[in-house]
Every structure is written in structure tokens, then in C-alpha cells.
Design a protein around this motif. Structure first.
Motif, PDB file in Angstrom:
ATOM      1  N   THR A   1       0.840  -1.211   0.000  1.00 28.93           N
ATOM      2  CA  THR A   1       0.000   0.000   0.000  1.00 28.93           C
ATOM      3  C   THR A   1       0.870   1.253   0.000  1.00 28.93           C
ATOM      4  O   THR A   1       0.626   2.196  -0.751  1.00 28.93           O
ATOM      5  CB  THR A   1      -0.911   0.006   1.241  1.00 28.93           C
ATOM      6  OG1 THR A   1      -1.749  -1.146   1.205  1.00 28.93           O
ATOM      7  CG2 THR A   1      -1.761   1.270   1.271  1.00 28.93           C
ATOM      8  N   ARG A   2       1.897   1.234   0.824  1.00 28.97           N
ATOM      9  CA  ARG A   2       2.799   2.378   0.901  1.00 28.97           C
ATOM     10  C   ARG A   2       3.483   2.615  -0.458  1.00 28.97           C
ATOM     11  O   ARG A   2       3.594   3.757  -0.929  1.00 28.97           O
ATOM     12  CB  ARG A   2       3.851   2.138   1.981  1.00 28.97           C
ATOM     13  CG  ARG A   2       4.899   3.235   2.112  1.00 28.97           C
ATOM     14  CD  ARG A   2       5.936   2.833   3.158  1.00 28.97           C
ATOM     15  NE  ARG A   2       7.045   3.754   3.164  1.00 28.97           N
ATOM     16  CZ  ARG A   2       7.095   4.872   3.904  1.00 28.97           C
ATOM     17  NH1 ARG A   2       6.075   5.180   4.682  1.00 28.97           N
ATOM     18  NH2 ARG A   2       8.142   5.656   3.848  1.00 28.97           N
ATOM     19  N   SER A   3       3.901   1.535  -1.093  1.00 28.44           N
ATOM     20  CA  SER A   3       4.571   1.651  -2.383  1.00 28.44           C
ATOM     21  C   SER A   3       3.627   2.199  -3.447  1.00 28.44           C
ATOM     22  O   SER A   3       4.016   3.036  -4.273  1.00 28.44           O
ATOM     23  CB  SER A   3       5.102   0.282  -2.809  1.00 28.44           C
ATOM     24  OG  SER A   3       5.658   0.339  -4.108  1.00 28.44           O
ATOM     25  N   GLN A   4       2.360   1.733  -3.416  1.00 28.84           N
ATOM     26  CA  GLN A   4       1.394   2.201  -4.407  1.00 28.84           C
ATOM     27  C   GLN A   4       1.079   3.690  -4.225  1.00 28.84           C
ATOM     28  O   GLN A   4       0.989   4.442  -5.194  1.00 28.84           O
ATOM     29  CB  GLN A   4       0.124   1.362  -4.314  1.00 28.84           C
ATOM     30  CG  GLN A   4       0.317  -0.069  -4.804  1.00 28.84           C
ATOM     31  CD  GLN A   4      -0.883  -0.952  -4.536  1.00 28.84           C
ATOM     32  OE1 GLN A   4      -1.621  -0.724  -3.583  1.00 28.84           O
ATOM     33  NE2 GLN A   4      -1.069  -1.974  -5.367  1.00 28.84           N
ATOM     34  N   ILE A   5       0.899   4.102  -2.973  1.00 26.87           N
ATOM     35  CA  ILE A   5       0.620   5.522  -2.724  1.00 26.87           C
ATOM     36  C   ILE A   5       1.829   6.368  -3.106  1.00 26.87           C
ATOM     37  O   ILE A   5       1.680   7.452  -3.692  1.00 26.87           O
ATOM     38  CB  ILE A   5       0.240   5.740  -1.239  1.00 26.87           C
ATOM     39  CG1 ILE A   5      -1.077   5.043  -0.924  1.00 26.87           C
ATOM     40  CG2 ILE A   5       0.132   7.234  -0.934  1.00 26.87           C
ATOM     41  CD1 ILE A   5      -1.492   5.124   0.525  1.00 26.87           C
ATOM     42  N   THR A   6       3.029   5.867  -2.801  1.00 24.40           N
ATOM     43  CA  THR A   6       4.241   6.597  -3.193  1.00 24.40           C
ATOM     44  C   THR A   6       4.305   6.764  -4.705  1.00 24.40           C
ATOM     45  O   THR A   6       4.689   7.819  -5.219  1.00 24.40           O
ATOM     46  CB  THR A   6       5.492   5.859  -2.685  1.00 24.40           C
ATOM     47  OG1 THR A   6       5.442   5.775  -1.254  1.00 24.40           O
ATOM     48  CG2 THR A   6       6.765   6.598  -3.097  1.00 24.40           C
ATOM     49  N   GLY A   7       3.907   5.703  -5.421  1.00 28.23           N
ATOM     50  CA  GLY A   7       3.887   5.796  -6.877  1.00 28.23           C
ATOM     51  C   GLY A   7       2.913   6.863  -7.370  1.00 28.23           C
ATOM     52  O   GLY A   7       3.221   7.616  -8.303  1.00 28.23           O
ATOM     53  N   ILE A   8       1.729   6.915  -6.749  1.00 26.59           N
ATOM     54  CA  ILE A   8       0.743   7.942  -7.123  1.00 26.59           C
ATOM     55  C   ILE A   8       1.327   9.331  -6.903  1.00 26.59           C
ATOM     56  O   ILE A   8       1.228  10.223  -7.750  1.00 26.59           O
ATOM     57  CB  ILE A   8      -0.542   7.762  -6.297  1.00 26.59           C
ATOM     58  CG1 ILE A   8      -1.215   6.432  -6.625  1.00 26.59           C
ATOM     59  CG2 ILE A   8      -1.508   8.923  -6.559  1.00 26.59           C
ATOM     60  CD1 ILE A   8      -2.381   6.105  -5.722  1.00 26.59           C
ATOM     61  N   LEU A   9       1.957   9.517  -5.739  1.00 27.08           N
ATOM     62  CA  LEU A   9       2.515  10.836  -5.420  1.00 27.08           C
ATOM     63  C   LEU A   9       3.667  11.195  -6.357  1.00 27.08           C
ATOM     64  O   LEU A   9       3.787  12.346  -6.793  1.00 27.08           O
ATOM     65  CB  LEU A   9       3.006  10.857  -3.965  1.00 27.08           C
ATOM     66  CG  LEU A   9       1.920  10.732  -2.885  1.00 27.08           C
ATOM     67  CD1 LEU A   9       2.546  10.660  -1.503  1.00 27.08           C
ATOM     68  CD2 LEU A   9       0.941  11.908  -2.953  1.00 27.08           C
ATOM     69  N   ASN A  10       4.487  10.211  -6.684  1.00 19.92           N
ATOM     70  CA  ASN A  10       5.618  10.494  -7.582  1.00 19.92           C
ATOM     71  C   ASN A  10       5.164  10.841  -8.988  1.00 19.92           C
ATOM     72  O   ASN A  10       5.876  11.525  -9.737  1.00 19.92           O
ATOM     73  CB  ASN A  10       6.571   9.296  -7.618  1.00 19.92           C
ATOM     74  CG  ASN A  10       7.407   9.181  -6.356  1.00 19.92           C
ATOM     75  OD1 ASN A  10       7.662  10.170  -5.680  1.00 19.92           O
ATOM     76  ND2 ASN A  10       7.829   7.965  -6.032  1.00 19.92           N
ATOM     77  N   ASP A  11       3.988  10.352  -9.370  1.00 20.64           N
ATOM     78  CA  ASP A  11       3.446  10.673 -10.695  1.00 20.64           C
ATOM     79  C   ASP A  11       2.788  12.056 -10.738  1.00 20.64           C
ATOM     80  O   ASP A  11       2.544  12.588 -11.821  1.00 20.64           O
ATOM     81  CB  ASP A  11       2.407   9.624 -11.119  1.00 20.64           C
ATOM     82  CG  ASP A  11       3.071   8.305 -11.508  1.00 20.64           C
ATOM     83  OD1 ASP A  11       4.286   8.327 -11.791  1.00 20.64           O
ATOM     84  OD2 ASP A  11       2.373   7.277 -11.498  1.00 20.64           O
ATOM     85  N   LEU A  12       2.497  12.605  -9.577  1.00 23.41           N
ATOM     86  CA  LEU A  12       1.774  13.878  -9.537  1.00 23.41           C
ATOM     87  C   LEU A  12       2.459  15.006 -10.299  1.00 23.41           C
ATOM     88  O   LEU A  12       1.792  15.769 -11.005  1.00 23.41           O
ATOM     89  CB  LEU A  12       1.540  14.310  -8.082  1.00 23.41           C
ATOM     90  CG  LEU A  12       0.286  13.758  -7.402  1.00 23.41           C
ATOM     91  CD1 LEU A  12       0.200  14.288  -5.984  1.00 23.41           C
ATOM     92  CD2 LEU A  12      -0.970  14.125  -8.172  1.00 23.41           C
TER      93      LEU A  12
END
Length: 433
Positions: free
Chosen positions: A102-113
Motif C-alpha cells: 500500500t505504501r509503495s502504491q501511494i508513493t507511486g501515485i505521489l511520484n506521478d503527480l
């Protein structure tokens, strides 16, 4: 995005299940306190994250993005496998895997922002613009500036790097501009809009940050007006006035009442005011009182005029009009009205001619002399006033007390107004939002 939210939800269920099994199915199977605390903390974080991630539109709000970023940084689950049986170990291992995913997926979302997120700096609709103005934006290498300006009439648009003082891009005689700029150098950039006459415009200025860290740490630009010199970057010239104090200290004199003047003293006074070169006007403050000790407001007329002029000038009002007592002079005098004493009054005459002033001093009736009617006043009380110099190097102010019994005490202050050109520029400073 729904997949990420679902994963977060399952993670929470698994952790709750781990807690319940450890306490209810086997009284001897209990997790150490540090693991119980970690479970509670992770549940708390996921409960806060869930509503923030439920709506994709939240990710266009910098405050929400920062909340998600901070909560995700806290989303950490770990445990000590020593002392755990196989069932507890399996469940805690599964829980850790879920949390890490979950942490990795949210980090991915934020990095794509940064690839899609736009930080709005200026957004104005039906904005009335009359004079040239610039909107500052702090940008770093790799950022991308976006600007859209729609105008009612033709306008000129320029993009400056305020740090290097270079013109980066310009558009002349346009009614609509929609453009972007890849930023190669860190600095403060100015979107300058120069209208051709008063009109409505729509302004939209935003930028795409170069990284998540940049997104999470936006900057503001604070501006202030400072003195400049001719030739400075984007300096503005202002037609103004310089003030010069005409007396070292207030002129103070007594006009005796007519009965007392017959025995001693005088009911008249004459003050010669020397006009500096280039001065178009003298501005005076006249205070009259029947009480000789009433001097509480003397001596600061020049300081007040200078401060008022500075304040009015920086507000962008017309700063000098030499005709008709209009513009800045009326404004300044109106802000510095002396205290009035209603029972004190005198006659004041303005002479441009030395010979006529001498005759008044020698006792000739003012009615038989040639004084300037426009700026002379009969029965004046405390007041401020303006007298144009009309090219004269000396102006004579004559005062007369026609009252029979009462003495009048006079305090006179005067400054000259010399038209000049002053220069101002805008100074920019970067601060954290």
C-alpha cells in the motif's frame, strides 16, 4: 486509483483480524506490546488516508497532497518475529507485506503527480486592469510555467527572469495568449501585462513542479516598492515633487490688538519668503491663537508633508498638478490641517511686489495697495494653504489684526514644492508558503 484504495482497505481488515485472533482464539497467543502499538498506529493512519484517497480530485489540492504525503510517510508496520508461533508469524508477515505494498502504491501515485499537477499562482476573472503590472512566480530548473491571458482589447505581454534581468519571451498587440515555458534556470519570473487602455482581462498563471519534493515545498514571492535610479531593471519614473523647508523653525510673532498697538507693539507683521530655484508653489501652515502658550503642534509641518507625500505617491495616485491647487497638493494639505481656534482670526495678504509690501509695513491701508486677491484671505482662522510662486524669487506674506482688544499669536510654517522626477522599482523576496 480504485485498486489502491481497495488494497488499503484489505490491509486494514487483515490487521484488525490479526488483533482479534491473537486475543480471542488462543489466550496464550499474544503479540508483544510493541507490535500491538504498531497495529494501532497503522490502523489510525489508514483510517485517515482512506477518505483522502477516495476522491481523485483531492490530488489537485496542495493541502490534501501534503496530508497524504505525511500520512504515507508514517505508514510503517514492523514486528519482531522472536517468540511468535507460526500462525502469528504468518499473519504479521502478511500484514507487513500488505502495508508495504500500500505504501509503495501511494508513493507511486505521489511520484506521478508532478507530471499532471498544476500549482495555480494567479487566477483572476473579469479583472479590470488599467496600468502595466507584473505577477511574480518562483520557479526552479525543470519546472514548467503555464500562462493564459484573455483580454478585451489588445495588450502586450512579457516574461522576465527578474534575477538575471533578462526578457525571456514577449507578445505584442495580442487579445489572447496561451503559452508555456520550460524553465532552465532557477529564479523569480515575472508575467508582465501592459494594457492599452482600461479593460477587462482573464488571467491564469500556474506551473508544473519538477518533483514531488518541489510540489511539497512551494514558495511565495513577496514584493515591495523601493527607491530606484534611472536605468534600473523595470524602473518606473514618477513625476513628483521635492519638499524643502523654508524656515529653520516656525515663525512666531504677536499681533497686538488695535487699542494695545496704539501704545506699544504692532497689529501688523510682514514675512518675506525666499523661493528656491525651480519651486512652483509654497505651501504654508498658519496657526492662530489668543493663547500664547498654545504651541503643541508646531514645527512638524514639513515632516508631515514629506510623509504624506511619500504615502500618497506610493499608493499610485497622481503626484503633482501645479494648476488650480489640485492633485497632490490639495491632498497633502488636507491631511495636515492645523488645530483651529474659532475665536482667533486675522487678515492675511499676499504681495508679489516689494514696493507694495513695504508700503503695508509702513502702515498704508491694505485697501489702497495691490495684493493678490486669489490667495489673500480676510478674517482667516488657522489653516493650510498654497501660493503659486509665478516665477518670483520672493513672496511677502502680510498679517493684520483688526480686533480692538485681543492679541493674536501667530505660528507660520512653510515649505516649497519643486517638481522633479523620481524613480521606483519593485524588490522581490522568496519565502516559504
Amino acid at each position: 486509483m480504485k485498486k489502491h484504495i481497495f488494497t488499503l482497505f484489505v490491509c486494514t481488515v487483515v490487521m484488525a483480524s490479526c488483533n482479534s485472533q491473537s486475543g480471542s482464539q488462543n489466550d496464550d497467543l499474544r503479540l508483544p506490546d510493541e507490535i500491538q502499538l504498531n497495529i494501532d498506529e497503522v490502523n489510525d493512519v489508514t483510517n485517515q488516508l482512506q477518505p483522502l484517497l477516495n476522491n481523485l480530485s483531492n490530488l489537485t489540492n496542495a493541502v490534501v497532497v501534503e496530508q497524504i504525503y505525511n500520512l504515507n510517510s508514517r505508514l510503517v508496520f514492523d514486528f519482531n518475529p522472536d517468540g511468535l508461533d507460526s500462525t502469528s508469524l504468518a499473519k504479521c508477515t502478511e500484514m507487513k507485506a500488505k502495508v508495504d505494498m500500500t505504501r509503495s502504491q501511494i508513493t507511486g501515485i505521489l511520484n506521478d503527480l508532478p507530471n499532471t499537477y498544476l500549482e495555480t499562482e494567479v487566477q483572476k476573472e473579469d479583472y479590470v486592469i488599467e496600468e502595466k503590472e507584473a505577477h511574480p512566480v518562483y520557479l526552479e530548473r525543470g519546472d514548467k510555467l503555464f500562462y493564459t491571458i484573455d483580454a478585451e482589447k489588445s495588450i502586450d505581454i512579457k516574461i522576465f527572469n527578474a534575477d538575471s534581468k533578462n526578457l525571456v519571451r514577449s507578445f505584442n498587440s495580442k487579445k489572447s495568449v496561451k503559452d508555456s515555458l520550460d524553465i532552465k534556470f532557477k529564479g523569480i519570473y515575472l508575467v508582465e501585462i501592459a494594457p492599452r487602455g482600461r479593460q477587462y482581462v482573464n488571467i491564469d498563471i500556474a506551473y508544473k513542479p519538477n518533483s514531488l519534493e518541489r510540489l511539497m515545498n512551494p514558495k511565495n514571492v513577496v514584493s515591495r516598492e523601493v527607491d530606484g535610479e534611472k536605468g534600473d531593471f523595470r524602473v518606473r519614473s514618477v513625476k513628483g515633487i521635492s519638499m524643502k523647508n523654508l524656515f529653520e523653525e516656525p515663525k512666531k510673532f504677536t499681533l497686538r490688538g488695535q487699542l494695545k498697538a496704539a501704545f506699544s507693539g504692532s497689529a501688523r507683521a510682514l514675512v518675506a519668503v525666499q523661493i528656491p530655484s525651480g519651486a512652483t508653489d509654497i505651501l504654508y501652515s498658519l496657526r492662530i491663537s489668543t493663547n500664547e502658550g498654545d504651541r503643541s503642534s508646531d514645527g512638524d509641518f514639513y515632516d508631515k508633508m514629506e510623509l504624506s507625500y511619500r504615502r500618497v505617491k506610493l499608493l499610485g495616485l497622481p503626484v503633482y498638478e501645479s494648476h488650480g491647487g489640485a492633485g497632490i497638493i490639495s491632498t497633502l494639505l488636507g491631511e495636515n490641517i492645523p488645530l483651529r481656534e474659532e475665536d482667533a482670526y486675522i487678515n492675511m495678504y499676499v504681495f508679489y511686489n516689494t514696493a507694495q509690501a513695504k508700503l503695508f509695513q509702513d502702515g498704508a491701508s491694505a485697501a489702497k495697495l495691490s495684493y493678490n486677491v486669489d490667495y489673500s484671505t480676510l478674517g482667516t482662522q488657522s489653516c493650510n494653504g498654497r501660493i503659486p510662486s509665478k516665477g518670483n524669487r520672493t513672496i511677502y506674506l502680510a498679517f493684520e489684526n483688526e480686533r480692538m482688544r485681543y492679541n493674536n499669536y501667530i505660528w507660520l510654517e512653510a515649505v516649497s514644492a519643486v517638481p522633479n522626477t523620481e524613480y521606483f522599482k519593485t524588490e522581490y523576496t522568496v519565502v516559504d508558503k
